[in-house]
Design a protein around this motif. Structure first.
Motif, mmCIF file in Angstrom:
data_model
loop_
_atom_site.group_PDB
_atom_site.id
_atom_site.type_symbol
_atom_site.label_atom_id
_atom_site.label_comp_id
_atom_site.label_asym_id
_atom_site.label_seq_id
_atom_site.Cartn_x
_atom_site.Cartn_y
_atom_site.Cartn_z
ATOM 1 N N MET A 72 0.838 -1.196 0.000
ATOM 2 C CA MET A 72 0.000 0.000 0.000
ATOM 3 C C MET A 72 0.875 1.248 0.000
ATOM 4 S SD MET A 72 -3.086 -1.300 0.218
ATOM 5 C CE MET A 72 -4.111 0.067 0.755
ATOM 6 N N TYR A 73 0.383 2.291 -0.642
ATOM 7 C CA TYR A 73 1.065 3.588 -0.639
ATOM 8 C C TYR A 73 0.103 4.645 -0.125
ATOM 9 C CZ TYR A 73 5.246 2.007 -2.914
ATOM 10 O OH TYR A 73 6.432 1.376 -3.170
ATOM 11 N N ALA A 74 0.665 5.625 0.575
ATOM 12 C CA ALA A 74 -0.119 6.722 1.125
ATOM 13 C C ALA A 74 0.731 7.988 1.100
ATOM 14 C CB ALA A 74 -0.537 6.406 2.564
ATOM 15 N N LEU A 75 0.056 9.137 1.087
ATOM 16 C CA LEU A 75 0.779 10.388 1.229
ATOM 17 C C LEU A 75 1.406 10.424 2.613
ATOM 18 C CD1 LEU A 75 -1.743 12.991 -0.270
ATOM 19 C CD2 LEU A 75 0.179 11.859 -1.405
ATOM 20 N N SER A 76 2.610 10.941 2.703
ATOM 21 C CA SER A 76 3.302 10.969 3.990
ATOM 22 C C SER A 76 2.717 12.016 4.926
ATOM 23 C CB SER A 76 4.789 11.240 3.785
ATOM 24 O OG SER A 76 4.962 12.492 3.151
ATOM 25 N N THR A 77 2.107 13.040 4.370
ATOM 26 C CA THR A 77 1.507 14.115 5.152
ATOM 27 C C THR A 77 0.414 14.780 4.324
ATOM 28 O OG1 THR A 77 1.942 16.290 6.147
ATOM 29 C CG2 THR A 77 3.399 15.620 4.375
ATOM 30 N N PRO A 78 -0.616 15.302 4.964
ATOM 31 C CA PRO A 78 -1.654 16.018 4.214
ATOM 32 C C PRO A 78 -1.106 17.251 3.491
ATOM 33 C CG PRO A 78 -2.384 15.559 6.458
ATOM 34 C CD PRO A 78 -0.954 15.166 6.387
#
Length: 112
Positions: A72-78
């Motif tokens: 899975m990948y996600a943004l590290s910060t908004p």
């Protein structure tokens, strides 16, 4: 010795200098996604996507983790989503200004 802030900023913006990386970040704004979903949404070879994800990971813009068999990948910060939104606003303003200038040029006629 630390890197000057302007140089670190330049590196950050260089990281954003590839359309696949921008598209990945856009897709991740809605939340974490598995690699297979990113691949389905972006018309690139798996190896190319993998390279671009690695660049984003090294730059600290995305994080990755395993969820069972899925990576899975996600943004590290908004703040990454905020940066993309700021880019969109800047483009909108620049393009609006160009459209306005073009309109002025046409309204003034060929001699001005």
């Amino acid at each position: 010795m630390s890197v000057p802030l302007y140089q670190a900023k330049a590196e950050l913006f260089r990281t954003l200098g590839h359309p696949v990386r921008i598209r990945v970040l856009e897709l991740l704004q809605d939340g974490p996604k598995p690699v297979r979903d990113l691949l389905a949404a972006i018309d690139v070879e798996a190896s190319n996507l993998s390279q671009q994800l690695a660049v984003l990971r090294r730059a600290g813009m995305v994080t990755s983790y395993r969820d069972g068999p899925l990576v899975m990948y996600a943004l590290s910060t908004p703040d990454v989503a905020d940066l993309l939104a700021a880019g969109r606003r800047i483009l909108g303003a620049v393009l609006t200004d160009r459209d306005g200038l073009l309109g002025e040029l046409r309204a003034d006629g060929p001699d001005r």
